[in-house]
Design a protein around this motif. Sequence first.
Motif, PDB file in Angstrom:
ATOM      1  N   MET A 199      19.276  13.195  26.334  1.00  0.00           N
ATOM      2  CA  MET A 199      18.920  12.571  27.603  1.00  0.00           C
ATOM      3  C   MET A 199      17.422  12.298  27.632  1.00  0.00           C
ATOM      4  SD  MET A 199      21.275  14.818  30.226  1.00  0.00           S
ATOM      5  CE  MET A 199      21.043  13.675  31.577  1.00  0.00           C
ATOM      6  N   GLN A 200      17.061  11.158  28.170  1.00  0.00           N
ATOM      7  CA  GLN A 200      15.660  10.789  28.255  1.00  0.00           C
ATOM      8  C   GLN A 200      14.942  11.582  29.339  1.00  0.00           C
ATOM      9  OE1 GLN A 200      15.416   6.586  28.790  1.00  0.00           O
ATOM     10  NE2 GLN A 200      16.286   6.090  26.802  1.00  0.00           N
ATOM     11  N   HIS A 201      13.681  11.797  29.116  1.00  0.00           N
ATOM     12  CA  HIS A 201      12.868  12.572  30.052  1.00  0.00           C
ATOM     13  C   HIS A 201      12.593  11.764  31.325  1.00  0.00           C
ATOM     14  CE1 HIS A 201       8.805  13.858  31.574  1.00  0.00           C
ATOM     15  NE2 HIS A 201       9.493  14.985  31.631  1.00  0.00           N
ATOM     16  N   THR A 202      12.647  12.433  32.473  1.00  0.00           N
ATOM     17  CA  THR A 202      12.287  11.824  33.756  1.00  0.00           C
ATOM     18  C   THR A 202      11.198  12.677  34.396  1.00  0.00           C
ATOM     19  OG1 THR A 202      13.973  13.055  34.991  1.00  0.00           O
ATOM     20  CG2 THR A 202      14.623  10.920  34.077  1.00  0.00           C
ATOM     21  N   SER A 203      10.506  12.109  35.359  1.00  0.00           N
ATOM     22  CA  SER A 203       9.345  12.789  35.949  1.00  0.00           C
ATOM     23  C   SER A 203       9.658  13.523  37.243  1.00  0.00           C
ATOM     24  CB  SER A 203       8.230  11.766  36.205  1.00  0.00           C
ATOM     25  OG  SER A 203       8.673  10.754  37.090  1.00  0.00           O
ATOM     26  N   GLN A 204      10.919  13.559  37.648  1.00  0.00           N
ATOM     27  CA  GLN A 204      11.277  14.261  38.872  1.00  0.00           C
ATOM     28  C   GLN A 204      11.485  15.742  38.573  1.00  0.00           C
ATOM     29  OE1 GLN A 204      14.777  12.805  40.743  1.00  0.00           O
ATOM     30  NE2 GLN A 204      14.202  13.494  42.780  1.00  0.00           N
ATOM     31  N   GLY A 261       9.131  25.210  18.289  1.00  0.00           N
ATOM     32  CA  GLY A 261      10.135  26.115  18.826  1.00  0.00           C
ATOM     33  C   GLY A 261      11.155  26.593  17.823  1.00  0.00           C
ATOM     34  N   ALA A 262      10.817  26.608  16.526  1.00  0.00           N
ATOM     35  CA  ALA A 262      11.793  26.978  15.506  1.00  0.00           C
ATOM     36  C   ALA A 262      12.319  28.390  15.699  1.00  0.00           C
ATOM     37  CB  ALA A 262      11.174  26.824  14.119  1.00  0.00           C
ATOM     38  N   THR A 263      11.465  29.296  16.205  1.00  0.00           N
ATOM     39  CA  THR A 263      11.889  30.693  16.359  1.00  0.00           C
ATOM     40  C   THR A 263      11.925  31.118  17.819  1.00  0.00           C
ATOM     41  OG1 THR A 263       9.603  31.462  16.095  1.00  0.00           O
ATOM     42  CG2 THR A 263      10.950  31.286  14.096  1.00  0.00           C
ATOM     43  N   ALA A 264      11.682  30.197  18.743  1.00  0.00           N
ATOM     44  CA  ALA A 264      11.616  30.557  20.156  1.00  0.00           C
ATOM     45  C   ALA A 264      13.011  30.828  20.703  1.00  0.00           C
ATOM     46  CB  ALA A 264      10.950  29.439  20.954  1.00  0.00           C
ATOM     47  N   SER A 265      13.081  31.772  21.631  1.00  0.00           N
ATOM     48  CA  SER A 265      14.347  32.090  22.299  1.00  0.00           C
ATOM     49  C   SER A 265      14.727  30.949  23.223  1.00  0.00           C
ATOM     50  CB  SER A 265      14.186  33.380  23.099  1.00  0.00           C
ATOM     51  OG  SER A 265      15.247  33.531  24.015  1.00  0.00           O
ATOM     52  N   PRO A 266      16.023  30.643  23.332  1.00  0.00           N
ATOM     53  CA  PRO A 266      16.445  29.584  24.279  1.00  0.00           C
ATOM     54  C   PRO A 266      16.160  29.965  25.727  1.00  0.00           C
ATOM     55  CG  PRO A 266      18.354  30.753  23.411  1.00  0.00           C
ATOM     56  CD  PRO A 266      17.177  31.207  22.600  1.00  0.00           C
ATOM     57  N   TRP A 267      15.860  31.245  25.983  1.00  0.00           N
ATOM     58  CA  TRP A 267      15.475  31.671  27.327  1.00  0.00           C
ATOM     59  C   TRP A 267      13.975  31.543  27.548  1.00  0.00           C
ATOM     60  CZ3 TRP A 267      19.314  32.603  30.751  1.00  0.00           C
ATOM     61  CH2 TRP A 267      20.591  32.828  30.233  1.00  0.00           C
ATOM     62  N   ARG A 268      13.259  31.077  26.494  1.00  0.00           N
ATOM     63  CA  ARG A 268      11.816  30.829  26.585  1.00  0.00           C
ATOM     64  C   ARG A 268      11.502  29.355  26.402  1.00  0.00           C
ATOM     65  NH1 ARG A 268       7.157  33.199  28.315  1.00  0.00           N
ATOM     66  NH2 ARG A 268       7.744  35.201  27.379  1.00  0.00           N
ATOM     67  N   LEU A 269      12.297  28.650  25.604  1.00  0.00           N
ATOM     68  CA  LEU A 269      12.047  27.246  25.301  1.00  0.00           C
ATOM     69  C   LEU A 269      13.362  26.487  25.229  1.00  0.00           C
ATOM     70  CD1 LEU A 269      10.006  25.008  24.494  1.00  0.00           C
ATOM     71  CD2 LEU A 269      10.348  25.724  22.109  1.00  0.00           C
ATOM     72  N   CYS A 270      13.469  25.427  26.015  1.00  0.00           N
ATOM     73  CA  CYS A 270      14.677  24.603  26.060  1.00  0.00           C
ATOM     74  C   CYS A 270      14.336  23.178  25.638  1.00  0.00           C
ATOM     75  CB  CYS A 270      15.267  24.585  27.474  1.00  0.00           C
ATOM     76  SG  CYS A 270      15.647  26.213  28.150  1.00  0.00           S
ATOM     77  N   THR A 271      15.361  22.417  25.312  1.00  0.00           N
ATOM     78  CA  THR A 271      15.142  21.012  24.978  1.00  0.00           C
ATOM     79  C   THR A 271      15.059  20.169  26.250  1.00  0.00           C
ATOM     80  OG1 THR A 271      17.493  20.501  24.859  1.00  0.00           O
ATOM     81  CG2 THR A 271      16.458  21.294  22.835  1.00  0.00           C
ATOM     82  N   VAL A 272      14.526  18.972  26.092  1.00  0.00           N
ATOM     83  CA  VAL A 272      14.443  18.034  27.214  1.00  0.00           C
ATOM     84  C   VAL A 272      15.840  17.737  27.768  1.00  0.00           C
ATOM     85  CG1 VAL A 272      13.905  15.635  27.819  1.00  0.00           C
ATOM     86  CG2 VAL A 272      12.269  16.995  26.510  1.00  0.00           C
ATOM     87  N   SER A 273      16.839  17.627  26.869  1.00  0.00           N
ATOM     88  CA  SER A 273      18.200  17.331  27.324  1.00  0.00           C
ATOM     89  C   SER A 273      18.734  18.429  28.237  1.00  0.00           C
ATOM     90  CB  SER A 273      19.130  17.158  26.117  1.00  0.00           C
ATOM     91  OG  SER A 273      18.802  15.976  25.413  1.00  0.00           O
ATOM     92  N   GLN A 274      18.461  19.698  27.887  1.00  0.00           N
ATOM     93  CA  GLN A 274      18.880  20.794  28.755  1.00  0.00           C
ATOM     94  C   GLN A 274      18.233  20.685  30.132  1.00  0.00           C
ATOM     95  OE1 GLN A 274      18.288  24.085  25.570  1.00  0.00           O
ATOM     96  NE2 GLN A 274      19.471  25.040  27.198  1.00  0.00           N
ATOM     97  N   VAL A 275      16.950  20.393  30.136  1.00  0.00           N
ATOM     98  CA  VAL A 275      16.230  20.270  31.404  1.00  0.00           C
ATOM     99  C   VAL A 275      16.795  19.121  32.229  1.00  0.00           C
ATOM    100  CG1 VAL A 275      13.986  19.793  32.454  1.00  0.00           C
ATOM    101  CG2 VAL A 275      14.136  21.279  30.446  1.00  0.00           C
ATOM    102  N   GLU A 276      17.068  17.995  31.579  1.00  0.00           N
ATOM    103  CA  GLU A 276      17.564  16.829  32.303  1.00  0.00           C
ATOM    104  C   GLU A 276      18.989  17.040  32.829  1.00  0.00           C
ATOM    105  OE1 GLU A 276      15.889  14.244  33.292  1.00  0.00           O
ATOM    106  OE2 GLU A 276      14.088  15.071  32.365  1.00  0.00           O
TER     107      GLU A 276
END
Length: 583
Positions: free
Chosen positions: A302-307, A325-340
Amino acid sequence: MDAQDGDERPLIIHRLPLLQDESTSEFTSDGTVDLRNQPARKQRTGKWKACFFILGAEFAECVAFFAISKNLVTYLTGVLHESNVDAATTVSTWIGTSFFTPLVGAFLADTFWGRYWTILAFLSVYVTGMTVLTASALLPLLMGASYSRSAHRLFAYLGLYLAALGTGGIKPCVCALGADQFDASDPVERRAKGSFFNWYYFSINIGSLLSATVVVWVQDNVGWGVGFAIPTLLMLSGLVLFVAGRKVYRYQRVGGSPLTRASQVVVAAVRNYRLVLPEPDDSSALLHQAPPGTTEGNDSTMQHTSQFRFLDKAAIVAPSSGEKGATASPWRLCTVSQVEELKTVLRMFPVWVSMVLFFAATAQMSSTFIEQGETMDNRVGPFTVPPASLSTFDVISVMVCIPIYDKALVPLARRATGKERGLSQLQRLGVGLALSVAGMVYAALLEARRLSLARAAADGRPPMSIMWQAPAFAVLGAGEVFATIGILEFFYDQSPDGMKSLGTALAQLAVAAGNYFNSAVLAAVAAVTTRNGEAGWIPDDLDKGHLDYFFWFMAVLGVVNLLHFLHCSVRYRGSSNNSTYSS
């Protein structure tokens, strides 16, 4: 990204490359598979031949559901001897629960079992609940002199809420599984998918019609045991039919839990609150692709939005985190698609809130409308019409309006607007909200007239024919064609690929919230209007109350709600695959 950008390009981009034109491909292009987990062939699976089995199971479930809900208030007052207010509250609470449990079914379908196995499991629970309810209705006959009303009530409520749990895995998954049978990348199948939602609701109302006429008549004139046994047997038939179609279904692969992904975004954003957000147009500091060897549980980006920019902090790659984020926990770093994905759900929330009042209005058809009908003259020629059977006019209205909408209104609107759907989804919802207000106004005027005649009558006979209720049911039925079908299509359409069942469940949750809200309003009205020994607006003898005031109150709430919806819809901006609010 501003609203204008959203109009130019889709927010969802499928990763699967299309090697040939989708309409001529042998296989579907939306990732669906067949029973053997192989890519689904277009000619052998899906489309309307698969929907026949799915809609058949839905028809059976609807007969059972409406066999309970249409006449439950009569069963509670006449057999279990509950008061009018308690019975109306119980009905609204039970219906609300029936539309709340789809969250459970949607979670299991999207996370673990898939839609087919979830429907199969919950159909079994539903059949069990109907069996218990049928047995409870036969308790007075079976127990004889040892009959206990408390035992009767216990078994009745056990059966009711087992059925409510059973419907939770069916309502969100049947609708989504049916829509899965049409490949959205194929123009012909995409248009058929739009019609599917109309005919899905049409099948619901055929079941409702059968319940409101035949089953309700059997319950009132033959017996409650037989009246509950008929839909129980039909549910068993629906279960067999649904399993019989398993070879022609298209199945979506199960992804990760959408609730887990959404929770990860919230937790990560809170944990990263100290990080500085990049400029709205600069997404280079965000994690766009999951590291190799990991999965988001979703096969689209999903493309990033500014809202809702605070949530972007969940996707910021901190300088100290090393390689993207190769070693980051998914509870610390998420992808843009997850956020969107989470942003998409938040954007739909104002529309969801507007639908709560609509379903609170339609809840009157299974509660206060029936209580009102019990005070009216139910003789129509040589026939005696049960008050619950007046809901037939709601069903007839739906069955008449759906073909007119699908075959006449949509083509005309399509030619006038140039839009594939004819009316936009928000325009369709707005018409439904307006019709719900009209239905409440008519009910208020009707009750005021009935009260005036009843208090002037000297012989105590019901002064008005029950057929005067028919227009109220018909207007609300027309509103359902626009709003109820519209909200199902809206939430399925707008939800990300990994949240289709959850999106449908959220639409069902609006029904639950509307019924719970109606229960709360009924309880509040009873508490406030019965102070100082007053009879209140909704006493057991409605001739001594003011049910018309309650209907006026619901109409005023409906007007306020419509204005809120119009405010939200003005700020709404669409794109080809999703929609956003303007900044």
